[in-house]
Design a protein around this motif. Structure first.
Motif, PDB file in Angstrom:
ATOM      1  N   MET A  92      36.279  45.367  32.836  1.00 16.83           N
ATOM      2  CA  MET A  92      37.552  46.050  33.046  1.00 16.83           C
ATOM      3  C   MET A  92      37.482  46.986  34.246  1.00 16.83           C
ATOM      4  SD  MET A  92      39.811  45.114  30.716  1.00 16.83           S
ATOM      5  CE  MET A  92      39.870  44.291  29.114  1.00 16.83           C
TER       6      MET A  92
ATOM      7  N   LYS B 286      41.479  47.139  42.255  1.00 12.44           N
ATOM      8  CA  LYS B 286      42.841  47.642  42.486  1.00 12.44           C
ATOM      9  C   LYS B 286      42.823  48.884  43.371  1.00 12.44           C
ATOM     10  CE  LYS B 286      44.744  46.151  38.004  1.00 12.44           C
ATOM     11  NZ  LYS B 286      45.339  46.623  36.722  1.00 12.44           N
TER      12      LYS B 286
ATOM     13  N   ILE C 156      37.653  45.397  37.711  1.00 11.26           N
ATOM     14  CA  ILE C 156      39.028  45.080  38.129  1.00 11.26           C
ATOM     15  C   ILE C 156      39.751  46.345  38.578  1.00 11.26           C
ATOM     16  CG2 ILE C 156      41.254  44.169  37.352  1.00 11.26           C
ATOM     17  CD1 ILE C 156      39.642  42.386  35.403  1.00 11.26           C
TER      18      ILE C 156
ATOM     19  N   ALA D 239      44.048  41.494  32.626  1.00  5.86           N
ATOM     20  CA  ALA D 239      44.614  42.069  33.845  1.00  5.86           C
ATOM     21  C   ALA D 239      45.905  41.378  34.261  1.00  5.86           C
ATOM     22  CB  ALA D 239      43.594  41.989  34.970  1.00  5.86           C
ATOM     23  N   LYS D 240      46.077  40.133  33.852  1.00  7.56           N
ATOM     24  CA  LYS D 240      47.268  39.369  34.220  1.00  7.56           C
ATOM     25  C   LYS D 240      48.409  39.507  33.206  1.00  7.56           C
ATOM     26  CE  LYS D 240      44.523  35.838  36.605  1.00  7.56           C
ATOM     27  NZ  LYS D 240      44.120  34.412  36.617  1.00  7.56           N
TER      28      LYS D 240
ATOM     29  N   THR E 278      42.000  48.144  32.768  1.00  7.93           N
ATOM     30  CA  THR E 278      41.898  47.800  34.192  1.00  7.93           C
ATOM     31  C   THR E 278      42.547  48.834  35.110  1.00  7.93           C
ATOM     32  OG1 THR E 278      43.900  46.428  34.071  1.00  7.93           O
ATOM     33  CG2 THR E 278      41.790  45.343  33.650  1.00  7.93           C
TER      34      THR E 278
ATOM     35  N   SER F 274      45.560  50.385  35.272  1.00  4.16           N
ATOM     36  CA  SER F 274      46.963  50.395  35.696  1.00  4.16           C
ATOM     37  C   SER F 274      47.637  51.741  35.446  1.00  4.16           C
ATOM     38  CB  SER F 274      47.740  49.290  34.979  1.00  4.16           C
ATOM     39  OG  SER F 274      47.252  48.018  35.341  1.00  4.16           O
TER      40      SER F 274
ATOM     41  N   ARG G 203      39.709  39.502  32.860  1.00  2.00           N
ATOM     42  CA  ARG G 203      40.557  38.893  33.890  1.00  2.00           C
ATOM     43  C   ARG G 203      41.894  38.439  33.305  1.00  2.00           C
ATOM     44  NH1 ARG G 203      38.999  40.336  38.973  1.00  2.00           N
ATOM     45  NH2 ARG G 203      36.784  40.842  38.768  1.00  2.00           N
TER      46      ARG G 203
END
Length: 223
Positions: A81, A88, A84, A24-25, A58, A60, A21
């Motif tokens: 992971m 998304k 998340i 992810a940020k 995650t 992206s 988490r």
């Protein structure tokens, strides 16, 4: 980001699940280098390609690249992971903006489901970003990648190479590992990365530094 593997047999997932988490940020450290990487990868992919990504974190990067190919299977051993990444993707599906053909799977490179996904021909391209330096026993993994790649297909990777600065980073990393604050890290050099890839049976056709001087980008073809 990726997961650490021990010859593909005993991944250490606790670290990655724990930080998922927070990870992810986090923001991209060098946006220009990241965009350059995406540009070079996209140059080598085609609309009919089937792609496997290992150590996808995650998701992206998968979300940005998947629209360029027919099918994109994005994997990471860390279930945290992938959870998340699925979140998304679900959000994009709700908005009608999800790339077609993209799926996420909690798996390492030796998972039997990857062989099934590769089919009889193999994947057109296998991607591994910020990955190989976190793998214990990368030789076995690269042999597996070779097996999953179609003849003439590509292995595209980017690896953090800290060998020249090992004296600076290694004591700190070892101390952090003792307290579960860092994963396994191999202090690789660009030369070692190249050697591992060619020894597995690939021919290197492009290299770059995105960003310089320690993030070694490689495009290699299965021969």
């Amino acid at each position: 980001m990726t997961t650490a593997l021990t010859g593909g047999m005993s991944p250490s997932t606790a670290f990655w699940d724990k930080i998922a988490r927070k990870y992810a940020k986090s923001k991209i450290a060098d946006e220009a280098a990241y965009q350059k990487t995406l540009e070079r990868v996209t140059e080598h992919l085609g609309p009919q390609d089937t792609v496997l990504e290992l150590g996808a974190g995650t998701g992206s990067t998968a979300l940005l690249l998947a629209g360029n190919v027919k099918r994109y299977l994005s994997t990471d051993f860390s279930k945290g992971m992938i959870e998340i990444a699925d979140e998304k993707l679900s959000a994009l599906k709700t908005d009608g903006k999800a790339p077609e053909g993209l799926s996420f799977l909690a798996a390492d490179g030796f998972d039997l489901r990857l062989k099934e996904a590769a089919g009889s021909d193999g994947f057109d391209a296998i991607l591994a970003f910020n990955f190989l330096h976190l793998v214990e026993g990368p030789e076995a993994l690269l042999n597996r990648i070779y097996d999953l790649t179609k003849p003439g297909g590509l292995f595209i990777s980017k690896t953090v190479c800290l060998r020249s600065k090992a004296w600076m980073y290694w004591p700190m990393i070892k101390a952090m590992q003792l307290f579960g604050k860092a994963p396994y890290v191999d202090m690789m050099s660009a030369e070692k990365v190249n050697s591992l890839i060619t020894n597995a049976g690939f021919e290197i056709i492009e290299t770059g530094l995105y960003p310089a001087p320690r993030s070694h980008f490689v495009v290699a073809r299965k021969v």
